[in-house]
Design a protein around this motif. Structure first.
Motif, PDB file in Angstrom:
ATOM      1  N   TRP A  57       0.950  -1.007  -0.077  1.00 46.05           N
ATOM      2  CA  TRP A  57       0.119  -0.022   0.084  1.00 46.05           C
ATOM      3  C   TRP A  57       0.923   1.186  -0.036  1.00 46.05           C
ATOM      4  O   TRP A  57       0.475   2.292  -0.589  1.00 46.05           O
ATOM      5  CB  TRP A  57      -1.036   0.064   1.169  1.00 46.05           C
ATOM      6  CG  TRP A  57      -2.006  -1.188   1.228  1.00 46.05           C
ATOM      7  CD1 TRP A  57      -2.197  -2.265   1.811  1.00 46.05           C
ATOM      8  CD2 TRP A  57      -3.159  -1.019   0.248  1.00 46.05           C
ATOM      9  NE1 TRP A  57      -3.255  -3.052   1.316  1.00 46.05           N
ATOM     10  CE2 TRP A  57      -4.030  -2.100   0.211  1.00 46.05           C
ATOM     11  CE3 TRP A  57      -3.455  -0.090  -0.995  1.00 46.05           C
ATOM     12  CZ2 TRP A  57      -4.865  -2.486  -0.559  1.00 46.05           C
ATOM     13  CZ3 TRP A  57      -4.723  -0.585  -1.874  1.00 46.05           C
ATOM     14  CH2 TRP A  57      -5.404  -1.473  -1.557  1.00 46.05           C
ATOM     15  N   SER A  58       2.023   1.367   0.604  1.00 46.48           N
ATOM     16  CA  SER A  58       2.851   2.464   0.654  1.00 46.48           C
ATOM     17  C   SER A  58       3.102   2.976  -0.645  1.00 46.48           C
ATOM     18  O   SER A  58       3.260   4.212  -1.002  1.00 46.48           O
ATOM     19  CB  SER A  58       4.237   2.270   1.589  1.00 46.48           C
ATOM     20  OG  SER A  58       4.759   1.338   1.290  1.00 46.48           O
ATOM     21  N   ASP A  59       3.721   1.812  -1.602  1.00 46.65           N
ATOM     22  CA  ASP A  59       4.042   2.354  -2.859  1.00 46.65           C
ATOM     23  C   ASP A  59       2.901   2.762  -3.764  1.00 46.65           C
ATOM     24  O   ASP A  59       3.047   3.705  -4.512  1.00 46.65           O
ATOM     25  CB  ASP A  59       4.564   1.021  -3.543  1.00 46.65           C
ATOM     26  CG  ASP A  59       6.001   0.539  -3.223  1.00 46.65           C
ATOM     27  OD1 ASP A  59       6.638   1.423  -2.528  1.00 46.65           O
ATOM     28  OD2 ASP A  59       6.357  -0.466  -3.794  1.00 46.65           O
ATOM     29  N   ARG A  60       1.628   2.453  -3.473  1.00 44.78           N
ATOM     30  CA  ARG A  60       0.435   2.804  -4.213  1.00 44.78           C
ATOM     31  C   ARG A  60       0.148   4.043  -3.654  1.00 44.78           C
ATOM     32  O   ARG A  60      -0.172   4.979  -4.482  1.00 44.78           O
ATOM     33  CB  ARG A  60      -1.010   1.652  -4.006  1.00 44.78           C
ATOM     34  CG  ARG A  60      -0.441   0.272  -4.305  1.00 44.78           C
ATOM     35  CD  ARG A  60      -0.459   0.270  -5.564  1.00 44.78           C
ATOM     36  NE  ARG A  60      -0.321  -1.161  -6.145  1.00 44.78           N
ATOM     37  CZ  ARG A  60      -0.647  -1.348  -7.238  1.00 44.78           C
ATOM     38  NH1 ARG A  60      -0.974  -0.748  -8.290  1.00 44.78           N
ATOM     39  NH2 ARG A  60      -0.438  -2.968  -7.544  1.00 44.78           N
ATOM     40  N   TYR A  61       0.095   4.463  -2.405  1.00 42.01           N
ATOM     41  CA  TYR A  61      -0.062   5.954  -1.963  1.00 42.01           C
ATOM     42  C   TYR A  61       0.887   6.774  -2.549  1.00 42.01           C
ATOM     43  O   TYR A  61       0.534   8.073  -2.925  1.00 42.01           O
ATOM     44  CB  TYR A  61      -0.171   6.047  -0.580  1.00 42.01           C
ATOM     45  CG  TYR A  61      -1.357   5.686   0.365  1.00 42.01           C
ATOM     46  CD1 TYR A  61      -2.345   6.576   0.439  1.00 42.01           C
ATOM     47  CD2 TYR A  61      -1.618   4.274   0.508  1.00 42.01           C
ATOM     48  CE1 TYR A  61      -3.508   6.109   0.823  1.00 42.01           C
ATOM     49  CE2 TYR A  61      -2.767   3.961   1.268  1.00 42.01           C
ATOM     50  CZ  TYR A  61      -3.848   4.877   1.591  1.00 42.01           C
ATOM     51  OH  TYR A  61      -4.977   4.722   1.954  1.00 42.01           O
ATOM     52  N   GLU A  62       2.215   6.478  -2.603  1.00 42.14           N
ATOM     53  CA  GLU A  62       3.296   7.260  -3.077  1.00 42.14           C
ATOM     54  C   GLU A  62       3.016   7.463  -4.476  1.00 42.14           C
ATOM     55  O   GLU A  62       3.047   8.497  -5.003  1.00 42.14           O
ATOM     56  CB  GLU A  62       4.547   6.506  -2.862  1.00 42.14           C
ATOM     57  CG  GLU A  62       5.122   6.785  -1.662  1.00 42.14           C
ATOM     58  CD  GLU A  62       6.284   5.913  -1.396  1.00 42.14           C
ATOM     59  OE1 GLU A  62       7.115   5.764  -2.264  1.00 42.14           O
ATOM     60  OE2 GLU A  62       6.552   5.656  -0.101  1.00 42.14           O
TER      61      GLU A  62
END
Length: 121
Positions: free
Chosen positions: A61-66
């Motif tokens: 999810w962190s990659d998706r938010y970024e």
């Protein structure tokens, strides 16, 4: 699969073909569509349902938010929901989320704007 929408609570109540009962907020459908770059709200709902299974692959999810926060231009919310993205919808010949498109598009746009502003809204 059966899907019942509760507009007051903004929750979809889903009974899957394998007998699982799920409560999925409208906001989850809108945010998954935006974060995963999916083509429709039906596809987002189907993806959420698939990820409730114990053997589902995890999502970073962190990659998706970024990635979403770094987009120069926000992705426009879908004007319509794909009629055949979700197997249950295809069987009925219409979207499983028929009538919710405007609500989901508004939630998606709000979510994208919030992510782009660093979550400060």
């Amino acid at each position: 699969m059966t899907i019942t929408a509760d507009d007051q609570q903004k929750i979809l109540f889903v009974t899957t073909d394998d007998g699982r009962d799920l409560a999925i907020p409208y906001q989850a459908v809108a945010s998954w569509k935006a974060l995963l770059g999916l083509d429709s709200y039906d596809e987002a709902l189907d993806t959420i349902i698939d990820h409730t299974k114990p053997d589902a692959e995890p999502i970073d999810w962190s990659d998706r938010y970024e990635a979403l926060a770094g987009q120069d231009e926000p992705q426009p919310a879908a004007a319509h929901v794909s009629l055949f993205a979700m197997p249950a919808a295809a069987a009925r010949g219409r979207s499983a989320l028929s009538g919710l498109e405007d609500v989901l598009a508004g939630l998606e746009l709000d979510f994208v704007n919030q992510v782009k502003q660093g979550g400060n809204q």
